[in-house]
Design an enzyme around this catalytic site. Structure first.
Site, PDB file in Angstrom:
ATOM      1  N   GLY A 248       0.758  -1.240   0.000  1.00  0.00           N
ATOM      2  CA  GLY A 248       0.000   0.000   0.000  1.00  0.00           C
ATOM      3  C   GLY A 248       0.790   1.292   0.000  1.00  0.00           C
ATOM      4  CD  GLU A 290       0.859  -9.410   1.204  1.00  0.00           C
ATOM      5  OE1 GLU A 290       0.700 -10.618   1.350  1.00  0.00           O
ATOM      6  OE2 GLU A 290      -0.083  -8.595   1.162  1.00  0.00           O
ATOM      7  N   GLY A 292       3.640  -3.714  -3.913  1.00  0.00           N
ATOM      8  CA  GLY A 292       3.507  -4.006  -5.345  1.00  0.00           C
ATOM      9  C   GLY A 292       3.854  -2.757  -6.127  1.00  0.00           C
ATOM     10  NE  ARG A 293      -0.208   2.263  -5.929  1.00  0.00           N
ATOM     11  CZ  ARG A 293      -1.346   2.261  -6.642  1.00  0.00           C
ATOM     12  NH1 ARG A 293      -1.354   2.791  -7.832  1.00  0.00           N
ATOM     13  NH2 ARG A 293      -2.462   1.758  -6.139  1.00  0.00           N
ATOM     14  NE  ARG A 330      -3.666   2.809 -11.151  1.00  0.00           N
ATOM     15  CZ  ARG A 330      -3.418   3.977 -10.609  1.00  0.00           C
ATOM     16  NH1 ARG A 330      -2.827   4.936 -11.312  1.00  0.00           N
ATOM     17  NH2 ARG A 330      -3.760   4.206  -9.361  1.00  0.00           N
ATOM     18  CE1 TYR A 334      -9.458   1.680  -9.319  1.00  0.00           C
ATOM     19  CE2 TYR A 334      -7.412   1.999 -10.522  1.00  0.00           C
ATOM     20  CZ  TYR A 334      -8.330   1.170  -9.923  1.00  0.00           C
ATOM     21  OH  TYR A 334      -8.094  -0.188  -9.904  1.00  0.00           O
ATOM     22  CB  CYS A 361     -15.612   3.441 -29.590  1.00  0.00           C
ATOM     23  SG  CYS A 361     -15.020   3.503 -31.258  1.00  0.00           S
ATOM     24  CD  GLU A 362     -16.306   3.465 -22.793  1.00  0.00           C
ATOM     25  OE1 GLU A 362     -16.447   2.532 -23.597  1.00  0.00           O
ATOM     26  OE2 GLU A 362     -17.032   3.635 -21.823  1.00  0.00           O
ATOM     27  CE1 TYR A 390      -2.172  -3.514  -8.520  1.00  0.00           C
ATOM     28  CE2 TYR A 390      -1.047  -1.527  -7.786  1.00  0.00           C
ATOM     29  CZ  TYR A 390      -1.491  -2.810  -7.547  1.00  0.00           C
ATOM     30  OH  TYR A 390      -1.249  -3.393  -6.326  1.00  0.00           O
TER      31      TYR A 390
HETATM   32  N1  LLP Z   1      -1.342  -7.107  -0.592  1.00  0.00           N
HETATM   33  C1  LLP Z   1      -2.662  -7.211  -0.784  1.00  0.00           C
HETATM   34  C2  LLP Z   1      -3.421  -8.201  -0.047  1.00  0.00           C
HETATM   35  C3  LLP Z   1      -3.299  -6.366  -1.698  1.00  0.00           C
HETATM   36  O1  LLP Z   1      -4.620  -6.476  -1.864  1.00  0.00           O
HETATM   37  C4  LLP Z   1      -2.545  -5.430  -2.421  1.00  0.00           C
HETATM   38  C5  LLP Z   1      -3.181  -4.560  -3.419  1.00  0.00           C
HETATM   39  C6  LLP Z   1      -1.151  -5.375  -2.203  1.00  0.00           C
HETATM   40  C7  LLP Z   1      -0.591  -6.228  -1.273  1.00  0.00           C
HETATM   41  C8  LLP Z   1      -0.249  -4.425  -2.942  1.00  0.00           C
HETATM   42  O2  LLP Z   1      -0.564  -3.106  -2.728  1.00  0.00           O
HETATM   43  P1  LLP Z   1       0.364  -1.932  -3.331  1.00  0.00           P
HETATM   44  O3  LLP Z   1       1.676  -1.963  -2.585  1.00  0.00           O
HETATM   45  O4  LLP Z   1       0.539  -2.228  -4.776  1.00  0.00           O
HETATM   46  O5  LLP Z   1      -0.426  -0.712  -3.093  1.00  0.00           O
HETATM   47  N2  LLP Z   1      -5.683  -1.433  -9.157  1.00  0.00           N
HETATM   48  C9  LLP Z   1      -5.480  -0.435  -8.136  1.00  0.00           C
HETATM   49  C10 LLP Z   1      -4.702  -0.970  -6.954  1.00  0.00           C
HETATM   50  C11 LLP Z   1      -5.377  -2.155  -6.309  1.00  0.00           C
HETATM   51  C12 LLP Z   1      -4.559  -2.700  -5.174  1.00  0.00           C
HETATM   52  C13 LLP Z   1      -5.150  -3.963  -4.696  1.00  0.00           C
HETATM   53  N3  LLP Z   1      -4.402  -4.622  -3.676  1.00  0.00           N
HETATM   54  C14 LLP Z   1      -4.767   0.756  -8.761  1.00  0.00           C
HETATM   55  O6  LLP Z   1      -4.491   0.716  -9.956  1.00  0.00           O
HETATM   56  O7  LLP Z   1      -4.522   1.744  -8.094  1.00  0.00           O
END
Ligand code: LLP
Length: 431
Positions: A248, A290, A292-293, A330, A334, A361-362, A390
Protein backbone atom coordinates in the site's frame (compact mmCIF):
# COMPACT_ATOMS: atom_id res chain seq x y z
CA UNK A 1 11.69 14.22 -13.04
CA UNK A 2 9.26 12.26 -10.95
CA UNK A 3 11.25 9.03 -11.08
CA UNK A 4 14.92 8.41 -10.42
CA UNK A 5 15.35 6.28 -13.54
CA UNK A 6 14.31 9.09 -15.90
CA UNK A 7 16.57 11.74 -17.37
CA UNK A 8 16.91 13.96 -20.42
CA UNK A 9 19.71 13.22 -22.86
CA UNK A 10 21.89 15.73 -24.70
CA UNK A 11 19.59 15.31 -27.72
CA UNK A 12 16.61 16.49 -25.62
CA UNK A 13 15.14 12.98 -25.61
CA UNK A 14 13.68 11.34 -22.54
CA UNK A 15 15.83 8.49 -21.27
CA UNK A 16 14.92 5.61 -19.00
CA UNK A 17 17.80 3.83 -17.31
CA UNK A 18 20.05 5.83 -19.64
CA UNK A 19 18.34 4.45 -22.77
CA UNK A 20 16.86 6.81 -25.37
CA UNK A 21 13.07 6.37 -25.34
CA UNK A 22 12.61 7.75 -28.85
CA UNK A 23 14.93 5.02 -30.13
CA UNK A 24 12.98 2.43 -28.12
CA UNK A 25 9.74 3.65 -29.69
CA UNK A 26 11.34 3.32 -33.14
CA UNK A 27 12.75 -0.11 -32.46
CA UNK A 28 9.73 -1.72 -30.81
CA UNK A 29 6.84 0.45 -32.02
CA UNK A 30 4.19 2.14 -29.92
CA UNK A 31 2.31 1.91 -27.67
CA UNK A 32 5.10 0.45 -25.62
CA UNK A 33 5.59 -0.25 -21.94
CA UNK A 34 9.19 0.25 -20.85
CA UNK A 35 10.48 -0.78 -17.45
CA UNK A 36 13.85 -0.14 -15.87
CA UNK A 37 14.90 -3.50 -14.51
CA UNK A 38 17.80 -2.00 -12.59
CA UNK A 39 15.40 0.34 -10.81
CA UNK A 40 13.07 -2.55 -9.95
CA UNK A 41 15.99 -4.46 -8.46
CA UNK A 42 17.09 -1.39 -6.55
CA UNK A 43 13.60 -0.98 -5.09
CA UNK A 44 13.61 -4.63 -4.00
CA UNK A 45 16.92 -4.08 -2.22
CA UNK A 46 15.71 -0.97 -0.41
CA UNK A 47 12.93 -3.01 1.16
CA UNK A 48 15.09 -6.02 1.87
CA UNK A 49 17.92 -4.01 3.42
CA UNK A 50 15.45 -2.10 5.62
CA UNK A 51 14.04 -5.34 7.03
CA UNK A 52 17.55 -6.57 7.72
CA UNK A 53 18.49 -3.29 9.34
CA UNK A 54 15.44 -2.54 11.48
CA UNK A 55 14.04 -5.97 12.09
CA UNK A 56 17.19 -8.06 12.39
CA UNK A 57 16.38 -9.85 9.16
CA UNK A 58 13.35 -11.51 10.77
CA UNK A 59 11.13 -10.67 7.85
CA UNK A 60 10.25 -11.34 4.26
CA UNK A 61 9.32 -8.89 1.54
CA UNK A 62 6.79 -10.24 -0.90
CA UNK A 63 6.36 -8.57 -4.25
CA UNK A 64 2.60 -8.15 -4.80
CA UNK A 65 2.54 -9.40 -8.34
CA UNK A 66 -0.95 -8.11 -9.17
CA UNK A 67 0.90 -4.84 -9.82
CA UNK A 68 2.73 -6.38 -12.76
CA UNK A 69 2.84 -10.06 -13.57
CA UNK A 70 4.80 -11.88 -16.24
CA UNK A 71 7.42 -14.62 -16.15
CA UNK A 72 10.35 -12.24 -16.21
CA UNK A 73 9.24 -10.33 -13.11
CA UNK A 74 9.02 -13.58 -11.12
CA UNK A 75 12.56 -14.47 -12.24
CA UNK A 76 13.77 -11.06 -11.07
CA UNK A 77 12.05 -11.51 -7.70
CA UNK A 78 13.57 -14.98 -7.29
CA UNK A 79 17.03 -13.56 -8.03
CA UNK A 80 16.51 -10.72 -5.58
CA UNK A 81 15.46 -13.16 -2.84
CA UNK A 82 11.96 -11.73 -2.45
CA UNK A 83 8.82 -13.75 -1.95
CA UNK A 84 5.68 -13.13 -3.99
CA UNK A 85 2.01 -12.50 -3.37
CA UNK A 86 -0.24 -14.15 -5.94
CA UNK A 87 -4.00 -13.75 -6.12
CA UNK A 88 -5.16 -16.14 -8.79
CA UNK A 89 -4.44 -19.43 -10.46
CA UNK A 90 -3.13 -17.42 -13.41
CA UNK A 91 -0.52 -15.53 -11.40
CA UNK A 92 0.43 -18.74 -9.63
CA UNK A 93 0.79 -20.59 -12.91
CA UNK A 94 2.95 -17.82 -14.38
CA UNK A 95 5.22 -17.94 -11.33
CA UNK A 96 5.40 -21.74 -11.54
CA UNK A 97 6.37 -21.60 -15.19
CA UNK A 98 9.07 -19.05 -14.31
CA UNK A 99 10.36 -21.61 -11.76
CA UNK A 100 9.74 -19.30 -8.83
CA UNK A 101 10.42 -21.16 -5.54
CA UNK A 102 6.89 -21.94 -4.41
CA UNK A 103 7.73 -22.00 -0.71
CA UNK A 104 8.14 -18.23 -0.96
CA UNK A 105 4.71 -17.68 -2.54
CA UNK A 106 1.72 -16.46 -0.56
CA UNK A 107 -1.66 -17.11 -2.10
CA UNK A 108 -4.36 -14.49 -1.48
CA UNK A 109 -7.92 -13.98 -2.67
CA UNK A 110 -11.41 -13.63 -1.25
CA UNK A 111 -12.93 -16.34 -3.42
CA UNK A 112 -10.34 -18.90 -4.41
CA UNK A 113 -11.83 -21.69 -6.49
CA UNK A 114 -11.24 -25.35 -5.72
CA UNK A 115 -9.04 -25.62 -8.82
CA UNK A 116 -6.91 -22.71 -7.62
CA UNK A 117 -6.59 -24.12 -4.12
CA UNK A 118 -5.66 -27.47 -5.57
CA UNK A 119 -3.01 -25.94 -7.82
CA UNK A 120 -1.54 -24.13 -4.82
CA UNK A 121 -1.56 -27.14 -2.48
CA UNK A 122 -0.23 -29.53 -5.11
CA UNK A 123 2.72 -27.28 -5.88
CA UNK A 124 3.55 -26.55 -2.26
CA UNK A 125 2.74 -22.85 -2.10
CA UNK A 126 4.38 -21.51 1.07
CA UNK A 127 1.33 -19.95 2.68
CA UNK A 128 -2.32 -19.64 1.87
CA UNK A 129 -3.91 -16.50 3.20
CA UNK A 130 -7.37 -17.73 4.08
CA UNK A 131 -10.17 -15.23 3.67
CA UNK A 132 -13.25 -16.94 5.06
CA UNK A 133 -14.73 -20.03 6.65
CA UNK A 134 -15.98 -21.47 3.37
CA UNK A 135 -12.45 -21.44 2.03
CA UNK A 136 -11.06 -22.91 5.25
CA UNK A 137 -13.19 -26.05 4.94
CA UNK A 138 -12.28 -26.63 1.32
CA UNK A 139 -8.60 -26.00 1.95
CA UNK A 140 -8.57 -28.54 4.77
CA UNK A 141 -10.22 -31.16 2.53
CA UNK A 142 -7.91 -30.50 -0.43
CA UNK A 143 -4.84 -30.58 1.83
CA UNK A 144 -6.03 -33.95 3.16
CA UNK A 145 -6.33 -35.25 -0.39
CA UNK A 146 -2.68 -34.37 -1.00
CA UNK A 147 -1.67 -35.53 2.49
CA UNK A 148 -0.30 -32.13 3.33
CA UNK A 149 -0.57 -29.84 6.30
CA UNK A 150 -0.94 -26.43 4.71
CA UNK A 151 0.44 -23.42 6.52
CA UNK A 152 -2.08 -20.62 6.62
CA UNK A 153 -2.56 -17.01 7.64
CA UNK A 154 -5.94 -15.39 8.08
CA UNK A 155 -6.87 -12.17 6.37
CA UNK A 156 -8.13 -9.86 9.10
CA UNK A 157 -10.03 -6.60 8.78
CA UNK A 158 -8.24 -4.49 11.34
CA UNK A 159 -10.84 -1.71 11.16
CA UNK A 160 -8.55 0.89 9.59
CA UNK A 161 -9.63 2.63 6.42
CA UNK A 162 -6.74 4.35 4.75
CA UNK A 163 -8.63 5.07 1.54
CA UNK A 164 -9.53 8.53 2.71
CA UNK A 165 -7.59 11.78 2.76
CA UNK A 166 -6.62 11.30 6.34
CA UNK A 167 -7.59 7.85 7.57
CA UNK A 168 -10.28 6.54 9.80
CA UNK A 169 -10.58 3.77 12.32
CA UNK A 170 -14.01 2.26 12.23
CA UNK A 171 -15.47 -0.62 14.18
CA UNK A 172 -16.38 -2.66 11.18
CA UNK A 173 -15.28 -1.78 7.69
CA UNK A 174 -17.57 -2.73 4.86
CA UNK A 175 -15.14 -4.87 2.89
CA UNK A 176 -15.38 -8.08 0.94
CA UNK A 177 -11.96 -9.12 2.20
CA UNK A 178 -11.24 -11.06 5.35
CA UNK A 179 -12.78 -11.60 8.74
CA UNK A 180 -13.57 -8.89 11.26
CA UNK A 181 -11.74 -8.29 14.49
CA UNK A 182 -14.40 -6.30 16.27
CA UNK A 183 -17.18 -8.86 16.06
CA UNK A 184 -15.07 -11.77 17.28
CA UNK A 185 -15.30 -13.40 13.85
CA UNK A 186 -11.51 -13.46 13.47
CA UNK A 187 -10.95 -15.11 16.84
CA UNK A 188 -13.66 -17.70 16.11
CA UNK A 189 -12.26 -18.74 12.76
CA UNK A 190 -8.77 -19.14 14.21
CA UNK A 191 -10.17 -21.29 17.01
CA UNK A 192 -11.95 -23.38 14.42
CA UNK A 193 -8.85 -23.73 12.23
CA UNK A 194 -6.70 -24.73 15.19
CA UNK A 195 -8.78 -27.89 15.48
CA UNK A 196 -8.34 -28.94 11.86
CA UNK A 197 -5.99 -31.75 10.89
CA UNK A 198 -4.64 -30.49 7.62
CA UNK A 199 -3.97 -26.83 8.17
CA UNK A 200 -1.60 -25.08 10.54
CA UNK A 201 -2.38 -21.50 11.51
CA UNK A 202 0.93 -19.63 11.51
CA UNK A 203 -0.15 -16.03 11.36
CA UNK A 204 -2.40 -13.18 10.42
CA UNK A 205 -2.54 -10.73 7.56
CA UNK A 206 -4.05 -7.36 6.83
CA UNK A 207 -3.91 -4.89 3.97
CA UNK A 208 -5.32 -1.47 4.64
CA UNK A 209 -5.29 0.15 1.21
CA UNK A 210 -3.12 1.31 -1.63
CA UNK A 211 -1.27 4.49 -2.67
CA UNK A 212 -1.08 5.64 0.98
CA UNK A 213 1.24 8.51 1.87
CA UNK A 214 0.98 8.60 5.69
CA UNK A 215 2.87 6.45 8.14
CA UNK A 216 0.20 6.69 10.81
CA UNK A 217 -2.35 4.19 9.41
CA UNK A 218 0.40 1.61 8.91
CA UNK A 219 1.64 2.11 12.46
CA UNK A 220 -1.88 1.75 13.80
CA UNK A 221 -2.48 -1.42 11.75
CA UNK A 222 0.78 -2.88 13.09
CA UNK A 223 -0.32 -2.14 16.63
CA UNK A 224 -3.85 -3.49 16.24
CA UNK A 225 -2.59 -6.67 14.57
CA UNK A 226 0.19 -7.36 17.08
CA UNK A 227 -2.28 -6.85 19.90
CA UNK A 228 -4.61 -9.28 18.21
CA UNK A 229 -1.83 -11.88 18.05
CA UNK A 230 -1.38 -11.43 21.79
CA UNK A 231 -5.16 -11.82 22.28
CA UNK A 232 -5.04 -15.08 20.33
CA UNK A 233 -2.24 -16.28 22.62
CA UNK A 234 -4.23 -15.27 25.72
CA UNK A 235 -7.55 -16.71 24.60
CA UNK A 236 -6.60 -19.78 22.62
CA UNK A 237 -3.08 -20.48 23.88
CA UNK A 238 -1.92 -20.35 20.28
CA UNK A 239 1.38 -18.69 19.41
CA UNK A 240 1.30 -17.16 15.97
CA UNK A 241 4.67 -16.52 14.43
CA UNK A 242 3.93 -14.44 11.31
CA UNK A 243 2.48 -10.99 10.87
CA UNK A 244 1.80 -9.95 7.29
CA UNK A 245 1.04 -6.25 7.03
CA UNK A 246 0.19 -6.10 3.33
CA UNK A 247 1.29 -3.42 0.89
CA UNK A 248 0.00 0.00 0.00
CA UNK A 249 2.92 2.46 0.07
CA UNK A 250 2.30 5.38 -2.22
CA UNK A 251 4.43 6.47 -5.16
CA UNK A 252 5.02 9.74 -6.92
CA UNK A 253 2.74 10.19 -9.92
CA UNK A 254 2.87 13.97 -9.74
CA UNK A 255 5.48 16.43 -8.55
CA UNK A 256 3.20 17.33 -5.68
CA UNK A 257 3.14 13.77 -4.32
CA UNK A 258 5.36 13.07 -1.35
CA UNK A 259 5.49 9.38 -0.55
CA UNK A 260 7.15 8.24 2.67
CA UNK A 261 10.62 6.81 2.37
CA UNK A 262 10.13 3.04 2.40
CA UNK A 263 13.07 2.72 4.71
CA UNK A 264 11.38 5.06 7.22
CA UNK A 265 8.14 3.14 6.91
CA UNK A 266 9.81 -0.15 7.78
CA UNK A 267 11.70 1.44 10.64
CA UNK A 268 8.61 2.83 12.31
CA UNK A 269 6.45 -0.23 11.74
CA UNK A 270 9.23 -2.46 13.09
CA UNK A 271 9.39 -0.40 16.25
CA UNK A 272 5.63 -0.60 16.77
CA UNK A 273 5.57 -4.37 16.30
CA UNK A 274 8.53 -4.95 18.62
CA UNK A 275 7.24 -2.59 21.32
CA UNK A 276 3.73 -4.02 21.22
CA UNK A 277 4.96 -7.63 21.25
CA UNK A 278 7.28 -6.89 24.18
CA UNK A 279 4.63 -5.07 26.16
CA UNK A 280 2.16 -7.91 25.65
CA UNK A 281 4.73 -10.59 26.44
CA UNK A 282 4.64 -12.46 23.12
CA UNK A 283 7.60 -13.28 20.90
CA UNK A 284 8.34 -10.75 18.19
CA UNK A 285 6.70 -12.18 15.06
CA UNK A 286 8.31 -12.58 11.67
CA UNK A 287 7.16 -9.59 9.70
CA UNK A 288 5.97 -9.82 6.11
CA UNK A 289 5.23 -6.92 3.79
CA UNK A 290 3.74 -6.95 0.34
CA UNK A 291 4.62 -3.90 -1.72
CA UNK A 292 3.51 -4.01 -5.35
CA UNK A 293 3.11 -0.52 -6.75
CA UNK A 294 6.20 0.92 -5.07
CA UNK A 295 8.48 -1.79 -6.50
CA UNK A 296 7.46 -1.55 -10.15
CA UNK A 297 5.37 1.62 -10.53
CA UNK A 298 8.06 4.30 -10.68
CA UNK A 299 10.24 2.04 -12.84
CA UNK A 300 7.83 2.05 -15.78
CA UNK A 301 6.68 4.42 -18.50
CA UNK A 302 4.40 4.06 -21.50
CA UNK A 303 5.36 5.47 -24.88
CA UNK A 304 2.76 6.47 -27.44
CA UNK A 305 2.76 8.13 -30.83
CA UNK A 306 0.64 11.24 -31.13
CA UNK A 307 -1.98 11.22 -33.88
CA UNK A 308 -4.79 13.73 -34.15
CA UNK A 309 -4.45 16.97 -32.22
CA UNK A 310 -7.84 18.64 -31.87
CA UNK A 311 -8.00 22.15 -30.59
CA UNK A 312 -11.50 23.16 -29.46
CA UNK A 313 -11.32 26.93 -28.97
CA UNK A 314 -12.09 28.04 -25.42
CA UNK A 315 -12.68 24.44 -24.39
CA UNK A 316 -9.57 22.29 -24.52
CA UNK A 317 -6.98 20.64 -26.73
CA UNK A 318 -7.27 16.91 -27.21
CA UNK A 319 -4.05 15.10 -28.01
CA UNK A 320 -4.94 11.61 -29.21
CA UNK A 321 -2.47 8.77 -28.85
CA UNK A 322 -2.31 5.24 -30.27
CA UNK A 323 -3.21 3.58 -26.94
CA UNK A 324 -5.50 4.52 -24.07
CA UNK A 325 -7.75 2.81 -21.56
CA UNK A 326 -6.83 -0.59 -22.98
CA UNK A 327 -3.22 -0.24 -21.82
CA UNK A 328 -3.93 2.12 -18.90
CA UNK A 329 -7.44 1.87 -17.47
CA UNK A 330 -6.57 3.76 -14.31
CA UNK A 331 -7.92 7.12 -15.44
CA UNK A 332 -11.27 5.79 -16.54
CA UNK A 333 -11.53 3.66 -13.39
CA UNK A 334 -10.18 5.96 -10.72
CA UNK A 335 -9.49 9.31 -12.42
CA UNK A 336 -5.87 8.66 -11.49
CA UNK A 337 -3.48 11.47 -12.25
CA UNK A 338 -0.31 11.05 -14.28
CA UNK A 339 2.61 13.15 -15.41
CA UNK A 340 3.36 13.11 -19.11
CA UNK A 341 5.85 14.72 -21.46
CA UNK A 342 7.02 14.65 -25.04
CA UNK A 343 9.79 12.09 -25.17
CA UNK A 344 11.28 13.58 -28.35
CA UNK A 345 11.37 17.11 -26.91
CA UNK A 346 11.61 16.31 -23.25
CA UNK A 347 13.22 19.54 -22.11
CA UNK A 348 10.99 21.91 -24.11
CA UNK A 349 9.08 24.44 -22.13
CA UNK A 350 5.46 23.46 -21.50
CA UNK A 351 3.20 26.13 -22.92
CA UNK A 352 -0.36 24.92 -22.60
CA UNK A 353 -2.58 22.38 -20.92
CA UNK A 354 -3.78 19.43 -23.00
CA UNK A 355 -6.01 16.43 -22.50
CA UNK A 356 -4.41 13.19 -23.55
CA UNK A 357 -7.04 10.97 -25.15
CA UNK A 358 -6.95 7.31 -26.04
CA UNK A 359 -8.22 5.72 -29.24
CA UNK A 360 -11.14 3.72 -27.86
CA UNK A 361 -14.78 4.34 -28.69
CA UNK A 362 -15.48 5.69 -25.25
CA UNK A 363 -15.59 9.40 -24.31
CA UNK A 364 -14.06 8.70 -20.93
CA UNK A 365 -11.03 7.07 -22.55
CA UNK A 366 -8.50 9.65 -21.39
CA UNK A 367 -5.04 9.23 -19.91
CA UNK A 368 -4.65 12.63 -18.31
CA UNK A 369 -6.26 16.05 -18.26
CA UNK A 370 -4.72 19.47 -17.84
CA UNK A 371 -1.17 18.30 -18.52
CA UNK A 372 1.15 21.15 -19.44
CA UNK A 373 2.92 20.44 -22.74
CA UNK A 374 4.89 22.22 -25.45
CA UNK A 375 2.98 22.58 -28.77
CA UNK A 376 2.23 18.96 -29.65
CA UNK A 377 2.33 17.68 -33.23
CA UNK A 378 1.25 14.46 -34.90
CA UNK A 379 4.18 12.06 -34.85
CA UNK A 380 5.55 13.22 -31.50
CA UNK A 381 6.42 10.48 -29.01
CA UNK A 382 4.47 11.00 -25.82
CA UNK A 383 5.51 9.40 -22.54
CA UNK A 384 3.19 8.80 -19.60
CA UNK A 385 5.28 8.32 -16.48
CA UNK A 386 5.17 5.94 -13.52
CA UNK A 387 3.01 3.40 -15.33
CA UNK A 388 4.91 0.32 -14.14
CA UNK A 389 2.18 -0.81 -11.76
CA UNK A 390 -1.44 -1.71 -12.52
CA UNK A 391 -1.17 -0.78 -16.18
CA UNK A 392 -0.02 -3.87 -18.08
CA UNK A 393 -1.62 -6.05 -15.39
CA UNK A 394 -4.98 -4.33 -15.86
CA UNK A 395 -4.83 -3.99 -19.63
CA UNK A 396 -7.65 -5.28 -21.80
CA UNK A 397 -8.49 -5.98 -25.42
CA UNK A 398 -11.47 -3.63 -25.54
CA UNK A 399 -12.21 -2.65 -29.15
CA UNK A 400 -9.98 -5.65 -30.04
CA UNK A 401 -6.88 -3.61 -29.46
CA UNK A 402 -3.81 -5.83 -28.96
CA UNK A 403 -1.87 -5.32 -25.73
CA UNK A 404 1.48 -3.55 -26.11
CA UNK A 405 4.74 -5.32 -25.40
CA UNK A 406 6.81 -4.82 -22.28
CA UNK A 407 10.46 -3.97 -22.84
CA UNK A 408 12.92 -3.97 -19.97
CA UNK A 409 16.09 -1.93 -19.95
CA UNK A 410 19.12 -2.85 -17.90
CA UNK A 411 22.72 -1.69 -18.03
CA UNK A 412 21.91 0.51 -21.03
CA UNK A 413 20.42 -2.36 -23.08
CA UNK A 414 16.84 -3.30 -23.86
CA UNK A 415 15.07 -6.62 -24.22
CA UNK A 416 11.50 -7.78 -24.65
CA UNK A 417 9.88 -9.24 -21.52
CA UNK A 418 6.40 -9.60 -23.01
CA UNK A 419 5.80 -9.66 -26.76
CA UNK A 420 3.30 -7.41 -28.52
CA UNK A 421 -0.03 -9.14 -29.05
CA UNK A 422 -0.94 -9.76 -32.65
CA UNK A 423 -4.32 -9.81 -34.34
CA UNK A 424 -3.97 -13.59 -34.43
CA UNK A 425 -3.58 -13.60 -30.64
CA UNK A 426 -6.91 -11.79 -30.52
CA UNK A 427 -8.77 -14.51 -32.41
CA UNK A 428 -6.85 -17.44 -30.86
CA UNK A 429 -9.77 -18.61 -28.74
CA UNK A 430 -12.54 -17.70 -31.13
CA UNK A 431 -14.36 -20.66 -32.64
N1 LLP B 1 -1.34 -7.11 -0.59
C1 LLP B 1 -2.66 -7.21 -0.78
C2 LLP B 1 -3.42 -8.20 -0.05
C3 LLP B 1 -3.30 -6.37 -1.70
O1 LLP B 1 -4.62 -6.48 -1.86
C4 LLP B 1 -2.54 -5.43 -2.42
C5 LLP B 1 -3.18 -4.56 -3.42
C6 LLP B 1 -1.15 -5.38 -2.20
C7 LLP B 1 -0.59 -6.23 -1.27
C8 LLP B 1 -0.25 -4.42 -2.94
O2 LLP B 1 -0.56 -3.11 -2.73
P1 LLP B 1 0.36 -1.93 -3.33
O3 LLP B 1 1.68 -1.96 -2.59
O4 LLP B 1 0.54 -2.23 -4.78
O5 LLP B 1 -0.43 -0.71 -3.09
N2 LLP B 1 -5.68 -1.43 -9.16
C9 LLP B 1 -5.48 -0.44 -8.14
C10 LLP B 1 -4.70 -0.97 -6.95
C11 LLP B 1 -5.38 -2.16 -6.31
C12 LLP B 1 -4.56 -2.70 -5.17
C13 LLP B 1 -5.15 -3.96 -4.70
N3 LLP B 1 -4.40 -4.62 -3.68
C14 LLP B 1 -4.77 0.76 -8.76
O6 LLP B 1 -4.49 0.72 -9.96
O7 LLP B 1 -4.52 1.74 -8.09
Amino acid sequence: MIAECLSIGANNHLQIGGVDTVELAKQYGTPLYVMDEDQIRKNCRIYKDAVDKYYDGNGLILYASKAFSCMQIYRIMAQEGLGIDVVSGGELYTALKAKFPMEKAYFHGNNKTNDEIELAVKHGVGRIVVDNVFELGRLDAISAKYQKKTKILFRIKPGIDAHTHSFIQTGQIDSKFGVALETGEAMDIIAQAAKLENVEVVGVHCHIGSQIFDLAPFELAAKVMTNFMADVKDKLGLSLSELNLGGGYGIKYLDSHNPVEYDAYIRSVSEVVKDTANSRGISVPKIIMEPGRSIVGPAGITLYTVGAVKEIPNVRTYVSVDGGMTDNPRYILYQSEYSALLANRAGDKPVKPVTIAGKCCESGDLLAEGVMMPEVKAGDTLAVLATGAYNYSMASNYNRIPRPPVVMVSGGKSKVAVKRETYDDLIRNDV
